[in-house]
Motif scaffolding. Structure first.
Motif, PDB file in Angstrom:
ATOM      1  N   ASN A 123      53.012  28.638  41.973  1.00 29.55           N
ATOM      2  CA  ASN A 123      52.158  29.237  40.950  1.00 29.55           C
ATOM      3  C   ASN A 123      50.868  28.435  40.796  1.00 29.55           C
ATOM      4  O   ASN A 123      50.171  28.543  39.797  1.00 29.55           O
ATOM      5  N   SER A 124      50.561  27.638  41.818  1.00 31.25           N
ATOM      6  CA  SER A 124      49.365  26.795  41.804  1.00 31.25           C
ATOM      7  C   SER A 124      48.295  27.342  42.740  1.00 31.25           C
ATOM      8  O   SER A 124      48.506  27.425  43.958  1.00 31.25           O
ATOM      9  N   VAL A 125      47.158  27.688  42.184  1.00 35.79           N
ATOM     10  CA  VAL A 125      46.039  28.176  42.984  1.00 35.79           C
ATOM     11  C   VAL A 125      45.596  27.103  43.975  1.00 35.79           C
ATOM     12  O   VAL A 125      45.322  27.386  45.148  1.00 35.79           O
ATOM     13  N   ARG A 126      45.534  25.864  43.516  1.00 38.86           N
ATOM     14  CA  ARG A 126      45.092  24.759  44.386  1.00 38.86           C
ATOM     15  C   ARG A 126      46.052  24.541  45.550  1.00 38.86           C
ATOM     16  O   ARG A 126      45.634  24.321  46.686  1.00 38.86           O
ATOM     17  N   THR A 127      47.341  24.591  45.264  1.00 40.71           N
ATOM     18  CA  THR A 127      48.337  24.376  46.318  1.00 40.71           C
ATOM     19  C   THR A 127      48.290  25.502  47.342  1.00 40.71           C
ATOM     20  O   THR A 127      48.336  25.259  48.557  1.00 40.71           O
ATOM     21  N   ALA A 128      48.200  26.738  46.885  1.00 38.59           N
ATOM     22  CA  ALA A 128      48.102  27.867  47.816  1.00 38.59           C
ATOM     23  C   ALA A 128      46.874  27.731  48.704  1.00 38.59           C
ATOM     24  O   ALA A 128      46.923  28.035  49.906  1.00 38.59           O
ATOM     25  N   SER A 129      45.784  27.213  48.137  1.00 41.09           N
ATOM     26  CA  SER A 129      44.544  27.061  48.902  1.00 41.09           C
ATOM     27  C   SER A 129      44.684  26.050  50.033  1.00 41.09           C
ATOM     28  O   SER A 129      44.016  26.161  51.056  1.00 41.09           O
ATOM     29  N   VAL A 130      45.551  25.054  49.851  1.00 40.47           N
ATOM     30  CA  VAL A 130      45.790  24.076  50.920  1.00 40.47           C
ATOM     31  C   VAL A 130      46.247  24.798  52.187  1.00 40.47           C
ATOM     32  O   VAL A 130      45.781  24.515  53.296  1.00 40.47           O
ATOM     33  N   PHE A 131      47.153  25.748  52.028  1.00 41.73           N
ATOM     34  CA  PHE A 131      47.687  26.481  53.179  1.00 41.73           C
ATOM     35  C   PHE A 131      46.706  27.541  53.675  1.00 41.73           C
ATOM     36  O   PHE A 131      46.498  27.694  54.876  1.00 41.73           O
ATOM     37  N   TYR A 132      46.075  28.267  52.751  1.00 45.25           N
ATOM     38  CA  TYR A 132      45.126  29.307  53.156  1.00 45.25           C
ATOM     39  C   TYR A 132      43.934  28.715  53.895  1.00 45.25           C
ATOM     40  O   TYR A 132      43.514  29.215  54.943  1.00 45.25           O
ATOM     41  N   ASP A 133      43.361  27.633  53.372  1.00 49.80           N
ATOM     42  CA  ASP A 133      42.146  27.054  53.943  1.00 49.80           C
ATOM     43  C   ASP A 133      42.394  26.384  55.293  1.00 49.80           C
ATOM     44  O   ASP A 133      41.464  26.243  56.099  1.00 49.80           O
ATOM     45  N   SER A 134      43.633  25.965  55.546  1.00 49.33           N
ATOM     46  CA  SER A 134      43.943  25.272  56.796  1.00 49.33           C
ATOM     47  C   SER A 134      44.273  26.241  57.930  1.00 49.33           C
ATOM     48  O   SER A 134      44.408  25.825  59.075  1.00 49.33           O
ATOM     49  N   GLY A 135      44.435  27.517  57.582  1.00 45.19           N
ATOM     50  CA  GLY A 135      44.859  28.479  58.594  1.00 45.19           C
ATOM     51  C   GLY A 135      46.325  28.357  58.940  1.00 45.19           C
ATOM     52  O   GLY A 135      46.757  28.796  60.020  1.00 45.19           O
ATOM     53  N   SER A 136      47.109  27.780  58.044  1.00 47.50           N
ATOM     54  CA  SER A 136      48.529  27.575  58.283  1.00 47.50           C
ATOM     55  C   SER A 136      49.245  28.895  58.539  1.00 47.50           C
ATOM     56  O   SER A 136      48.892  29.940  57.990  1.00 47.50           O
ATOM     57  N   THR A 137      50.272  28.838  59.366  1.00 47.27           N
ATOM     58  CA  THR A 137      51.072  30.026  59.654  1.00 47.27           C
ATOM     59  C   THR A 137      52.275  30.146  58.718  1.00 47.27           C
ATOM     60  O   THR A 137      53.069  31.073  58.851  1.00 47.27           O
ATOM     61  N   HIS A 138      52.427  29.226  57.785  1.00 48.18           N
ATOM     62  CA  HIS A 138      53.503  29.324  56.814  1.00 48.18           C
ATOM     63  C   HIS A 138      53.319  30.583  55.964  1.00 48.18           C
ATOM     64  O   HIS A 138      52.188  31.006  55.689  1.00 48.18           O
ATOM     65  N   THR A 139      54.417  31.156  55.536  1.00 48.26           N
ATOM     66  CA  THR A 139      54.358  32.269  54.592  1.00 48.26           C
ATOM     67  C   THR A 139      54.152  31.687  53.193  1.00 48.26           C
ATOM     68  O   THR A 139      54.934  30.839  52.743  1.00 48.26           O
ATOM     69  N   VAL A 140      53.097  32.104  52.507  1.00 44.55           N
ATOM     70  CA  VAL A 140      52.769  31.569  51.184  1.00 44.55           C
ATOM     71  C   VAL A 140      52.795  32.694  50.163  1.00 44.55           C
ATOM     72  O   VAL A 140      52.074  33.689  50.306  1.00 44.55           O
ATOM     73  N   LEU A 141      53.621  32.532  49.145  1.00 44.90           N
ATOM     74  CA  LEU A 141      53.718  33.503  48.066  1.00 44.90           C
ATOM     75  C   LEU A 141      53.142  32.878  46.806  1.00 44.90           C
ATOM     76  O   LEU A 141      53.714  31.939  46.239  1.00 44.90           O
ATOM     77  N   LEU A 142      51.990  33.371  46.375  1.00 44.10           N
ATOM     78  CA  LEU A 142      51.328  32.887  45.169  1.00 44.10           C
ATOM     79  C   LEU A 142      51.608  33.876  44.046  1.00 44.10           C
ATOM     80  O   LEU A 142      51.300  35.063  44.159  1.00 44.10           O
ATOM     81  N   THR A 143      52.198  33.378  42.969  1.00 44.02           N
ATOM     82  CA  THR A 143      52.517  34.265  41.856  1.00 44.02           C
ATOM     83  C   THR A 143      51.240  34.757  41.192  1.00 44.02           C
ATOM     84  O   THR A 143      50.184  34.132  41.304  1.00 44.02           O
ATOM     85  N   GLY A 144      51.341  35.849  40.497  1.00 41.64           N
ATOM     86  CA  GLY A 144      50.221  36.291  39.671  1.00 41.64           C
ATOM     87  C   GLY A 144      50.249  35.547  38.349  1.00 41.64           C
ATOM     88  O   GLY A 144      50.991  34.594  38.165  1.00 41.64           O
ATOM     89  N   GLY A 145      49.448  36.007  37.395  1.00 45.14           N
ATOM     90  CA  GLY A 145      49.468  35.420  36.063  1.00 45.14           C
ATOM     91  C   GLY A 145      48.138  34.904  35.592  1.00 45.14           C
ATOM     92  O   GLY A 145      47.124  34.984  36.297  1.00 45.14           O
TER      93      GLY A 145
END
Length: 272
Positions: A123-145
């Motif tokens: 549920n952390s925008v900053r943490t999700a950005s670590v994976f998105y910005d790196s081009g990671s192939t991990h599946t990332v689920l960011l909650t809404g809210g």
């Protein structure tokens, strides 16, 4: 160094680090343990800090005080880095891993990038950005809210997103650790979201540097009985270490200053 200048250094260090040990201050200032203890007594009487066994901590703030992400990310950096590296061996390829909001879990996220086929729930925008910005192939689920000052997403939408998810492991960051209140946060909605993450997880590991001890937010996230493991650092006061050893199945203390604690090697860890 004159006494006034020395006390200014001590007060500044405590404000920055939140909790400091007499021995560390004496070494950095080049004075005796007794001199530091007298300085702490003076600063305590002046209301500049709080004296604790073996050291000093920052004065208690309002249970509603919530520092922003940017401020928290500048505090206890070496400790958070060492804690994150100590947590890394708990994660294996293919796991579903929860990362609550916080600067220590954000630090851990960077170390998870080389692993394979992780499913990250956060549920952390900053943490999700670590994976998105790196081009990671991990599946990332960011909650809404709704977004908090800590860049956490909270509220009914965030809670609802967790109802049908099942996590192998949750790494939880906390604002404070209190002997009576357990693990706490100053944001009641964030506490509710953290409890939803805990409910969805098979195993809960708290990542909390020594400065979190003795700090209490308005809302409890979890009791000590709900946590399988806590990773902290050797700056944790001796009475806190004893207390936590008696109440947690596992307590790991890392020493960020010890040989072998650089970012390229495994940190020195004490397990209890």
């Amino acid at each position: 160094m004159l006494a006034e200048a020395r006390r200014n250094v001590i007060a500044t260090t405590v404000k920055r680090e939140r909790v400091v040990r007499v021995a560390d201050l004496a070494e950095s200032l080049g004075v005796s343990l007794m001199t530091v203890r007298r300085d702490i007594d003076t600063l305590h009487d002046a209301g500049e800090l709080e004296k604790i066994h073996g050291g000093a901590k920052a004065r208690s703030e309002s249970s509603l005080y919530e520092p922003g992400f940017e401020l928290k990310s500048t505090q206890a950096g070496p400790e958070k880095e060492a804690i994150a590296r100590a947590a890394l061996p708990l994660v294996h390829d293919g796991m579903a891993v929860g990362l609550s909001a916080g600067t220590t879990t954000w630090t851990l996220a960077k170390h998870l990038l080389p692993l394979k086929q992780l499913t990250i729930v956060t549920n952390s925008v900053r943490t999700a950005s670590v994976f998105y910005d790196s081009g990671s192939t991990h599946t990332v689920l960011l909650t809404g809210g709704e977004r908090t000052p800590s860049d956490a997403l909270v509220g009914p939408m965030a809670i609802q997103s967790m109802r049908h998810l099942h996590l192998d492991l949750l790494f939880m960051g906390v604002h404070g650790v209190d002997p009576h209140a357990g693990f706490t946060t100053p944001n009641m909605l964030e506490a509710e979201m953290d409890r939803a993450l805990i409910a969805a997880s098979r195993r809960v590991v708290v990542l909390a540097d020594h400065s979190k001890w003795g700090t209490m937010g308005i809302s409890s996230i979890a009791s000590f009985e709900q946590v399988e493991e806590m990773i902290s650092d050797v700056g944790l006061p001796a009475d806190a270490q004893s207390f936590l050893q008696d109440r947690l199945p596992k307590l790991h203390l890392v020493d960020p200053a010890a040989p072998g604690s650089s970012a390229k090697t495994e940190p020195v860890v004490r397990a209890y």
